[in-house]
Design an enzyme around this catalytic site. Structure first.
Site, PDB file in Angstrom:
ATOM      1  N   GLY A  15       0.738  -1.037   0.149  1.00 17.96           N
ATOM      2  CA  GLY A  15       0.097   0.075  -0.040  1.00 17.96           C
ATOM      3  C   GLY A  15       0.964   1.506   0.005  1.00 17.96           C
ATOM      4  O   GLY A  15       2.162   1.423   0.336  1.00 17.96           O
TER       5      GLY A  15
ATOM      6  N   GLN B 243       3.336   9.846   1.455  1.00 19.00           N
ATOM      7  CA  GLN B 243       4.617   9.223   1.130  1.00 19.00           C
ATOM      8  C   GLN B 243       5.393   9.598   0.016  1.00 19.00           C
ATOM      9  O   GLN B 243       6.551   9.125  -0.218  1.00 19.00           O
ATOM     10  CB  GLN B 243       4.473   7.476   1.238  1.00 19.00           C
ATOM     11  CG  GLN B 243       3.894   7.153   2.698  1.00 19.00           C
ATOM     12  CD  GLN B 243       3.485   5.718   2.688  1.00 19.00           C
ATOM     13  OE1 GLN B 243       2.598   5.328   2.212  1.00 19.00           O
ATOM     14  NE2 GLN B 243       4.610   5.032   3.031  1.00 19.00           N
TER      15      GLN B 243
ATOM     16  N   CYS C 298       6.118  -0.391   6.978  1.00 20.74           N
ATOM     17  CA  CYS C 298       5.794   0.803   6.051  1.00 20.74           C
ATOM     18  C   CYS C 298       6.879   1.038   5.227  1.00 20.74           C
ATOM     19  O   CYS C 298       8.175   1.065   5.676  1.00 20.74           O
ATOM     20  CB  CYS C 298       5.509   1.918   7.085  1.00 20.74           C
ATOM     21  SG  CYS C 298       4.778   3.363   6.263  1.00 20.74           S
ATOM     22  N   LEU C 299       6.647   1.566   3.976  1.00 16.93           N
ATOM     23  CA  LEU C 299       7.848   1.605   2.858  1.00 16.93           C
ATOM     24  C   LEU C 299       8.499   3.276   3.452  1.00 16.93           C
ATOM     25  O   LEU C 299       9.767   3.350   3.256  1.00 16.93           O
ATOM     26  CB  LEU C 299       7.224   2.275   1.676  1.00 16.93           C
ATOM     27  CG  LEU C 299       6.752   0.995   0.705  1.00 16.93           C
ATOM     28  CD1 LEU C 299       6.033   1.389  -0.362  1.00 16.93           C
ATOM     29  CD2 LEU C 299       7.848  -0.028   0.504  1.00 16.93           C
TER      30      LEU C 299
ATOM     31  N   HIS D 144      -4.180   1.286   7.891  1.00 17.43           N
ATOM     32  CA  HIS D 144      -2.694   1.907   7.881  1.00 17.43           C
ATOM     33  C   HIS D 144      -2.655   3.035   7.106  1.00 17.43           C
ATOM     34  O   HIS D 144      -2.263   4.151   7.116  1.00 17.43           O
ATOM     35  CB  HIS D 144      -1.856   0.919   7.545  1.00 17.43           C
ATOM     36  CG  HIS D 144      -0.303   1.044   7.581  1.00 17.43           C
ATOM     37  ND1 HIS D 144       0.567   0.653   8.145  1.00 17.43           N
ATOM     38  CD2 HIS D 144       0.030   1.952   6.666  1.00 17.43           C
ATOM     39  CE1 HIS D 144       1.554   1.080   7.665  1.00 17.43           C
ATOM     40  NE2 HIS D 144       1.705   1.839   6.793  1.00 17.43           N
ATOM     41  N   GLU D 145      -3.325   3.025   5.929  1.00 13.65           N
ATOM     42  CA  GLU D 145      -3.032   3.842   4.788  1.00 13.65           C
ATOM     43  C   GLU D 145      -3.989   5.229   5.146  1.00 13.65           C
ATOM     44  O   GLU D 145      -3.443   6.298   4.931  1.00 13.65           O
ATOM     45  CB  GLU D 145      -3.302   3.462   3.442  1.00 13.65           C
ATOM     46  CG  GLU D 145      -2.628   2.178   2.839  1.00 13.65           C
ATOM     47  CD  GLU D 145      -1.064   2.435   2.861  1.00 13.65           C
ATOM     48  OE1 GLU D 145      -0.772   3.738   2.849  1.00 13.65           O
ATOM     49  OE2 GLU D 145      -0.458   1.477   3.159  1.00 13.65           O
TER      50      GLU D 145
ATOM     51  N   HIS E 194      -2.138   7.548   7.383  1.00 14.15           N
ATOM     52  CA  HIS E 194      -1.240   8.114   6.664  1.00 14.15           C
ATOM     53  C   HIS E 194      -1.784   9.576   6.200  1.00 14.15           C
ATOM     54  O   HIS E 194      -1.120  10.466   6.513  1.00 14.15           O
ATOM     55  CB  HIS E 194      -0.705   7.308   5.487  1.00 14.15           C
ATOM     56  CG  HIS E 194       0.565   6.677   5.796  1.00 14.15           C
ATOM     57  ND1 HIS E 194       1.724   7.129   6.043  1.00 14.15           N
ATOM     58  CD2 HIS E 194       0.845   5.342   5.237  1.00 14.15           C
ATOM     59  CE1 HIS E 194       2.611   6.159   6.153  1.00 14.15           C
ATOM     60  NE2 HIS E 194       2.079   5.093   5.880  1.00 14.15           N
TER      61      HIS E 194
END
Ligand code: NI
Length: 178
Positions: free
Chosen positions: A46, A51, A94-95, A136-137, A140
């Site tokens: 995701g 990000q 997480c990226l 999670h997204e 963000h």
């Protein structure tokens, strides 16, 4: 489509609230497509717009729904319209916080309302990986990282490691371009 540069924590842009998109136009669709390319290039499940440094309520994900096959979704203005009282722990990464993982507790099931790639209002309900990823997204988009759900001690440790990763990466990039 083009790959966008990834923002690594700690970074102020990851702590900001995002703005809803007015409608799904070509600019939003291009952003979604570029985010998909970036997510695949970085091997993520995701990716949320902050990000890649964009403060819009947009995210993409490619996960399995209802334990089924993975499918790619592009979402704008997502809203959690229902969440179960029951919670569960799931190991998240997480990226923007590379190579670090922790168990995070969240509602086990959610229903999300959003605009799809064609600007249609849609709803999806899930109690698996998709539910975890969507929460999670959406976090963000509100300036919240998964480490914000952990103890201060753990959070600081994760962010310290991420900071070091970021520094090393910047140094490597400077070397490459020298
Ligand atoms: Ni993330």
């Amino acid at each position: 489509m083009s790959r966008l540069p990834l923002v690594i924590a700690p970074d102020p842009v990851l702590k900001k609230k995002t703005e809803a998109v007015a409608d799904i136009d070509d600019d939003v669709r291009r952003l979604m497509d570029d985010m998909v390319e970036t997510m695949y290039a970085e091997r993520g499940m995701g990716l949320a717009a902050p990000q890649v440094g964009i403060l819009k309520r947009v995210f993409v994900m490619d996960v399995g729904a209802d334990g089924g096959e993975r499918r790619l979704m592009k979402l704008a203005n997502p809203e959690i319209v229902w969440a179960s009282e029951e919670t569960k722990f799931y190991e998240e990464g997480c990226l923007s916080i590379p190579g670090q993982f922790a168990e995070v507790e969240r509602p086990a099931a959610v229903k999300v309302r959003y605009l799809d790639y064609d600007g249609e209002v849609r709803e999806i309900e899930d109690d698996g990986v998709l539910a975890v990823c969507a929460q999670h997204e959406i976090d963000h988009l509100d300036g919240v990282l998964f480490v914000d759900h952990l103890s201060t001690l753990k959070r600081n440790m994760f962010l310290r490691k991420s900071k070091k990763f970021k520094k090393d990466r910047e140094r490597d990039q400077a070397k490459e371009s020298a």
